[in-house]
Design a protein around this motif. Structure first.
Motif, mmCIF file in Angstrom:
data_model
loop_
_atom_site.group_PDB
_atom_site.id
_atom_site.type_symbol
_atom_site.label_atom_id
_atom_site.label_comp_id
_atom_site.label_asym_id
_atom_site.label_seq_id
_atom_site.Cartn_x
_atom_site.Cartn_y
_atom_site.Cartn_z
ATOM 1 N N VAL A 285 0.846 -1.193 0.000
ATOM 2 C CA VAL A 285 0.000 0.000 0.000
ATOM 3 C C VAL A 285 0.879 1.240 0.000
ATOM 4 C CG1 VAL A 285 -1.910 -1.129 1.194
ATOM 5 C CG2 VAL A 285 -0.159 0.063 2.532
ATOM 6 N N THR A 286 0.359 2.333 -0.554
ATOM 7 C CA THR A 286 1.042 3.629 -0.496
ATOM 8 C C THR A 286 0.413 4.471 0.602
ATOM 9 O OG1 THR A 286 -0.422 4.626 -2.143
ATOM 10 C CG2 THR A 286 1.565 3.546 -2.957
ATOM 11 N N ALA A 298 5.840 2.119 -1.700
ATOM 12 C CA ALA A 298 4.766 1.293 -1.139
ATOM 13 C C ALA A 298 5.373 0.363 -0.094
ATOM 14 C CB ALA A 298 4.079 0.494 -2.239
ATOM 15 N N LYS A 365 -0.007 3.590 -8.658
ATOM 16 C CA LYS A 365 -1.448 3.773 -8.528
ATOM 17 C C LYS A 365 -2.118 2.493 -8.049
ATOM 18 C CE LYS A 365 -1.585 7.273 -12.186
ATOM 19 N NZ LYS A 365 -2.180 7.665 -13.490
ATOM 20 N N SER A 366 -3.181 2.667 -7.290
ATOM 21 C CA SER A 366 -3.914 1.529 -6.743
ATOM 22 C C SER A 366 -4.533 0.700 -7.858
ATOM 23 C CB SER A 366 -5.000 2.038 -5.797
ATOM 24 O OG SER A 366 -5.762 0.959 -5.301
ATOM 25 N N GLY A 367 -4.318 -0.626 -7.807
ATOM 26 C CA GLY A 367 -4.932 -1.535 -8.750
ATOM 27 C C GLY A 367 -4.314 -1.556 -10.125
ATOM 28 N N ARG A 396 1.352 -4.387 -7.748
ATOM 29 C CA ARG A 396 0.033 -3.772 -7.928
ATOM 30 C C ARG A 396 -0.435 -3.292 -6.552
ATOM 31 N NH1 ARG A 396 -3.859 -7.849 -10.246
ATOM 32 N NH2 ARG A 396 -2.656 -7.503 -12.164
ATOM 33 N N SER A 397 -0.435 -1.988 -6.333
ATOM 34 C CA SER A 397 -0.802 -1.426 -5.024
ATOM 35 C C SER A 397 -2.230 -1.815 -4.649
ATOM 36 C CB SER A 397 -0.660 0.099 -5.053
ATOM 37 O OG SER A 397 -1.159 0.667 -3.864
ATOM 38 N N SER A 398 -2.404 -2.234 -3.390
ATOM 39 C CA SER A 398 -3.725 -2.627 -2.906
ATOM 40 C C SER A 398 -4.576 -1.448 -2.484
ATOM 41 C CB SER A 398 -3.587 -3.593 -1.723
ATOM 42 O OG SER A 398 -2.977 -4.788 -2.135
ATOM 43 N N ALA A 399 -3.937 -0.343 -2.091
ATOM 44 C CA ALA A 399 -4.701 0.823 -1.634
ATOM 45 C C ALA A 399 -3.828 2.058 -1.624
ATOM 46 C CB ALA A 399 -5.272 0.577 -0.234
ATOM 47 N N LYS A 400 -4.446 3.196 -1.891
ATOM 48 C CA LYS A 400 -3.787 4.503 -1.789
ATOM 49 C C LYS A 400 -4.340 5.189 -0.549
ATOM 50 C CE LYS A 400 -5.213 8.167 -3.896
ATOM 51 N NZ LYS A 400 -5.593 9.204 -4.886
#
Length: 773
Positions: A285-286, A298, A365-367, A396-400
């Motif tokens: 996550v970021t 992240a 970026k998320s997703g 692949r970021s899970s959440a921002k």
């Protein structure tokens, strides 16, 4: 044998030198005199470390102790000062400096001076040597150059070889165009030292009242104001972002990307999987400021399941893979190096890389699949790092998340984004932070309590208010994860014997230590002597004044005693963080140093063909000097913009009174800072009534000659605003608070008074001798 710049053998290296000495050294060994050492350092600025000096004079064994003591004595007497690991003569130019070419000598050769010398210094003149295959500068250019002392009795003290010519700059004045009531045109310069300029109609160049313009001064008439010609209309002061544009132009910060740079960025395609490891299932996550537009780091953490590491954790840090898009030697790369770093103003950002790279392809970026360079770090329960490994991945970021949003979720207030991940992602992160914090507490970095202020603007670009953002555990978590990733990068590259750019922070110089020690004595505090200072010694001082009257004062003075952090290919360690090796790895979108470290890791670990090149490795010293200079430039521009914004805001508050804190003390007067705004103003010593005030450098104070009462750094006072120059960011105040007795004032006052008495007696004796002659 040591050689001078000219190729002649250094006089100090002659083993049979007539002024060699045996005193203090091992019997039978010829040792250099103090003059020999000083001469060698002047002739060999690039080889002036203690080891270099010992090698040049064949000093071995027990005589190294003699050399160490001699060098310490020379520093204590002010004849030498430490600059990183080198020793230099005070007032000397660094081996690599930014110079401004101001004219020519009688033979037509170019003459320059350092842009970093203070106005009250006697400028050091440098003779520019132009090589046949090198850059060709001219009068008015700024250049990055290698400097060499000449040691000549006449002529310039230095010669220099040009390494890089900065963008051509006009000898122009930046100011605001005004149309007066009588229809004439004037330009009000942004620098107070410059006089107003008259502009004739034919040289107006379309400027309107209130425009920020560049003006070329013309030959001044015998009477009246000088004339000028408008070269360029920068923009209107009535528009948003005009104030930061002043700083951009004054500090010559590149802010418009060339067409070939934009074209290269626009043509970039998303990086392919290639030989990357697939980390897309790892829930990274970021966590960034709420208004962040790019997300280059992240994080994720989990407990270590290894039975041999009970209570341990595994921390992951993934950083945007900028090296995949910005290749060495391309227009994108050259422009990024020229900028050195992004510059952050209250109303805008001047990025190091175009938005196509920084806000799109390299933003995690998320997703969305994004390439990254990641480090996996294992820590024991006491916060000690056991091992780490680097990986080139696709993630692949899970959440921002915003800092406040993540902190609120941990504190029990979740939202639609944090509710599903609070137990699976956020709590393991906080558990890992508790482990890392134990390691930090054990390491004892320097713990200064100096709150940072943030200016919030209205839609029209003017100041709304100034706030002190709350320091959350979410901020500290990300900070500690990034520090450990930076340490891991430096350790890996050292282990692989790969050249890199370190982030260095040297210990305070002996002179600064002594000045701090004398100041603390005025408060009844002591600081142990010794060249090997540790941050914990400063922390002990800070803990003693925690919550006391002088807490802010001591924090400020300890801060001013610190050395400046720099980039260097030589590892000096990081004193403030109390780390033996440290490199910047975590922000390649906004710092060129991090991009160099990414490329070095790629090469050292065979992670691709886009690593550091041989040419880059050979230029690391020059690159380090350049990006250290661009960092200082950015800091100065950001500070100037804040000063102008606050001055403009307070221009309508003349004669209002404010609570203030003394932020600086000089012979000329007092600098005061308004805590609610974070901006400085000045109180001239001539405006302080009731006494004749004398500067006490040790106590950081002005004392009354008659009463001994006065004002000291960090005092809280009440002041009245009497004058504002918004364009210059300058404010003048009047002191309303009465002077008071200060700690150590009796000793310092009488010491200062004794010095004045002796000075007056000397003047009287000199005058008497003059009359007798």
């Amino acid at each position: 044998m040591a050689r001078s710049i000219s190729g002649r053998k250094s006089a100090g290296a002659k083993t049979g030198s007539s002024d060699a000495t045996r005193s203090g050294g091992k019997a039978g060994a010829f040792l250099p005199s103090r003059d020999d050492i000083l001469r060698y350092i002047a002739e060999n600025p690039d080889k002036s470390g203690k080891r270099d000096i010992a090698k040049a004079f064949s000093i071995k064994g027990e005589n190294r102790i003699w050399l160490k003591d001699t060098l310490a004595d020379l520093q204590g007497e002010g004849l030498l000062q430490k600059e990183r690991k080198r020793l230099v003569r005070p007032g000397s130019l660094p081996s690599v400096a930014v110079l401004e070419i101001f004219g020519r000598d009688s033979d037509g050769g170019l003459l320059a001076r350092s842009v970093e010398q203070q106005d009250d210094d006697l400028p050091t003149v440098v003779s520019i040597k132009v090589s046949r295959n090198g850059p060709t500068p001219g009068v008015g250019d700024r250049v990055l150059a290698k400097t060499f002392p000449t040691h000549a009795d006449t002529g310039p003290a230095y010669t220099a070889r040009v390494m890089k010519v900065f963008e051509k700059r006009h000898d122009a004045v930046l100011g605001v165009f005004r149309i007066l009531q009588d229809g004439t045109f004037r330009v009000e310069p942004v620098e107070r030292r410059q006089s107003e300029l008259v502009v004739e109609q034919e040289f107006r160049n379309g400027a309107e009242s209130g425009d920020l313009v560049e003006v070329l001064p013309q030959r001044a008439p015998r009477y009246g104001l000088p004339r000028g010609r408008v070269l360029n209309v920068v923009g209107s002061l009535a528009s948003e972002k005009a104030v930061s544009m002043i700083a951009i132009h004054m500090h010559e910060i590149p802010h418009i990307f060339p067409a070939d740079v934009i074209a290269e960025a626009d043509a970039a395609k998303p990086a392919a999987m290639d030989h990357r490891e697939d980390w897309r299932e790892l829930p990274l996550v970021t966590i960034d400021p709420a208004d962040a537009k790019d997300h280059d780091d992240a994080v994720f953490a989990e407990p270590d399941t290894d039975e041999k590491n009970p209570g341990g954790v595994i921390a992951y840090v993934a950083i945007a893979d900028v090296a995949a898009y910005v290749r060495s030697g391309t227009p994108l790369d050259r422009e990024a190096l020229k900028r050195g770093n992004s510059v952050y103003f209250p109303d805008r950002v001047v990025p190091m890389l175009p938005e196509r790279i920084s806000n799109d392809l390299c933003s995690l970026k998320s997703g969305v699949d994004r390439p990254a360079l990641a480090v996996r770090m294992t820590f024991s329960a006491d916060g000690r790092k056991i091992r780490h490994s680097f990986h080139r991945i696709m993630m692949r970021s899970s959440a921002k998340l915003a800092y406040s949003q993540a902190q609120a979720a941990i504190d029990g207030v979740t939202d639609d984004v944090t509710r599903p991940i609070v137990d699976t992602i956020l709590r393991p992160l906080w558990d890992a932070y508790e482990v890392l914090k134990r390691g930090r507490d054990s390491r004892q970095p320097l713990e200064l309590d100096l709150p940072e202020r943030k200016i919030l603007l209205k839609p029209d670009g003017t100041v709304d208010r100034v706030v002190v953002p709350e320091r959350l555990d979410a901020h500290k978590l990300i900070e500690e994860f990034m520090i450990q990733a930076n340490v891991s990068a430096a350790e890996t590259l050292e282990a692989k014997k790969q050249n890199l750019v370190y982030r260095t922070h040297d210990a305070p110089s002996l002179a600064k230590q002594e000045g701090l020690r004398e100041f603390l004595a005025t408060l009844g505090l002591s600081l142990a002597r010794g060249a090997q200072m540790k941050p914990s010694q400063f922390n002990q001082i800070l803990s003693q004044v925690k919550g006391a009257e002088h807490e802010a004062l001591v924090n400020e003075v300890v801060l001013r005693a610190q050395s400046q952090a720099l980039y260097s290919p030589e590892n000096l360690g990081h004193f403030g963080l109390n780390l033996r090796r440290y490199a910047h790895f975590t922000s390649p979108i906004r710092r060129y140093a991090d991009l160099i470290v990414h490329r070095a890791l790629i090469s050292a670990l065979s992670l691709g063909s886009d690593g550091i090149t041989r040419s880059e490795e050979e230029r690391l010293e020059d690159v380090s000097e350049l990006i250290s200079a661009t960092e200082r430039r950015a800091m100065a521009a950001e500070r100037d913009t804040i000063d102008r914004l606050i001055a403009g805001y307070l221009a309508g508050h003349i004669n209002d009174t404010f609570d203030a804190r003394i932020s600086g003390v000089t012979k000329a007067g007092l600098f005061v800072q308004l805590p609610q705004f974070g901006a400085d103003g000045f109180i001239p010593v001539s405006s302080l009534d009731g006494d004749y005030y004398v500067y006490d450098e040790t106590a950081r104070a002005l004392f009354g000659d008659r009463t001994g009462k006065g004002y000291q750094l960090a005092d809280r006072v009440e002041v009245r605003l009497v004058e504002v120059a918004p364009l210059a960011g300058a404010m003048r105040f009047e002191m309303l608070t009465e002077p008071k007795p200060l700690p150590g004032s009796k000793r310092s006052f009488h010491k200062a008074k004794g010095q004045r008495t002796r000075a007056r007696a000397t003047q009287l004796r000199a005058a008497s001798r003059g009359r007798r002659r």
